[in-house]
Design a protein around this motif. Sequence first.
Motif, mmCIF file in Angstrom:
data_model
loop_
_atom_site.group_PDB
_atom_site.id
_atom_site.type_symbol
_atom_site.label_atom_id
_atom_site.label_comp_id
_atom_site.label_asym_id
_atom_site.label_seq_id
_atom_site.Cartn_x
_atom_site.Cartn_y
_atom_site.Cartn_z
ATOM 1 N N LEU A 65 0.833 -1.212 0.000
ATOM 2 C CA LEU A 65 0.000 0.000 0.000
ATOM 3 C C LEU A 65 0.865 1.259 0.000
ATOM 4 O O LEU A 65 0.584 2.222 -0.710
ATOM 5 C CB LEU A 65 -0.936 0.005 1.209
ATOM 6 N N TYR A 66 1.915 1.234 0.797
ATOM 7 C CA TYR A 66 2.832 2.375 0.846
ATOM 8 C C TYR A 66 3.463 2.616 -0.523
ATOM 9 O O TYR A 66 3.587 3.754 -0.971
ATOM 10 C CB TYR A 66 3.919 2.138 1.901
ATOM 11 N N ALA A 67 3.842 1.545 -1.210
ATOM 12 C CA ALA A 67 4.489 1.669 -2.516
ATOM 13 C C ALA A 67 3.577 2.356 -3.528
ATOM 14 O O ALA A 67 4.062 2.986 -4.473
ATOM 15 C CB ALA A 67 4.903 0.293 -3.027
ATOM 16 N N ASP A 68 2.268 2.260 -3.338
ATOM 17 C CA ASP A 68 1.314 2.878 -4.254
ATOM 18 C C ASP A 68 0.955 4.315 -3.891
ATOM 19 O O ASP A 68 0.170 4.944 -4.590
ATOM 20 C CB ASP A 68 0.030 2.038 -4.326
ATOM 21 N N THR A 69 1.517 4.835 -2.819
ATOM 22 C CA THR A 69 1.208 6.213 -2.438
ATOM 23 C C THR A 69 2.134 7.181 -3.177
ATOM 24 O O THR A 69 3.269 6.835 -3.536
ATOM 25 C CB THR A 69 1.358 6.438 -0.919
ATOM 26 N N ALA A 70 1.626 8.386 -3.395
ATOM 27 C CA ALA A 70 2.428 9.421 -4.043
ATOM 28 C C ALA A 70 3.621 9.767 -3.152
ATOM 29 O O ALA A 70 3.480 9.931 -1.943
ATOM 30 C CB ALA A 70 1.577 10.662 -4.282
ATOM 31 N N GLY A 71 4.779 9.830 -3.739
ATOM 32 C CA GLY A 71 5.980 10.205 -3.003
ATOM 33 C C GLY A 71 6.617 9.084 -2.210
ATOM 34 O O GLY A 71 7.523 9.330 -1.416
ATOM 35 N N ALA A 72 6.157 7.860 -2.419
ATOM 36 C CA ALA A 72 6.733 6.727 -1.688
ATOM 37 C C ALA A 72 8.200 6.542 -2.065
ATOM 38 O O ALA A 72 8.591 6.760 -3.207
ATOM 39 C CB ALA A 72 5.956 5.456 -1.998
ATOM 40 N N ASP A 73 8.993 6.147 -1.118
ATOM 41 C CA ASP A 73 10.415 5.872 -1.340
ATOM 42 C C ASP A 73 10.534 4.454 -1.895
ATOM 43 O O ASP A 73 10.577 3.478 -1.143
ATOM 44 C CB ASP A 73 11.177 6.023 -0.029
ATOM 45 N N LEU A 74 10.582 4.351 -3.212
ATOM 46 C CA LEU A 74 10.591 3.033 -3.846
ATOM 47 C C LEU A 74 11.914 2.295 -3.636
ATOM 48 O O LEU A 74 11.944 1.066 -3.706
ATOM 49 C CB LEU A 74 10.246 3.159 -5.327
ATOM 50 N N ASP A 75 12.990 3.037 -3.361
ATOM 51 C CA ASP A 75 14.249 2.368 -3.016
ATOM 52 C C ASP A 75 14.084 1.617 -1.693
ATOM 53 O O ASP A 75 14.581 0.503 -1.537
ATOM 54 C CB ASP A 75 15.399 3.367 -2.896
ATOM 55 N N PHE A 76 13.368 2.230 -0.747
ATOM 56 C CA PHE A 76 13.081 1.575 0.523
ATOM 57 C C PHE A 76 12.233 0.320 0.288
ATOM 58 O O PHE A 76 12.520 -0.749 0.823
ATOM 59 C CB PHE A 76 12.348 2.539 1.462
ATOM 60 N N VAL A 77 11.194 0.448 -0.518
ATOM 61 C CA VAL A 77 10.320 -0.687 -0.817
ATOM 62 C C VAL A 77 11.126 -1.819 -1.456
ATOM 63 O O VAL A 77 10.997 -2.981 -1.070
ATOM 64 C CB VAL A 77 9.154 -0.255 -1.727
#
Length: 54
Positions: free
Chosen positions: A20-32
């Motif tokens: 869910l976090y990965a789909d939010t605007a501005g999510a840190d995709l490197d963290f994901v």
Amino acid sequence: MCPDCEDLARTVLLLGQLALYADTAGADLDFVDAVSPSLAVSLPEPPGTSTEES
């Protein structure tokens, strides 16, 4: 709830929250990308599927 059941439920919940976090605007995709494989590998065997129980 059995200890293995709790671990499985907690890890699945964390993976879902991470998705869910990965789909939010501005999510840190490197963290994901860094965390999701570690969570997936840490999944315990689902209760009742161990070869030792057969």
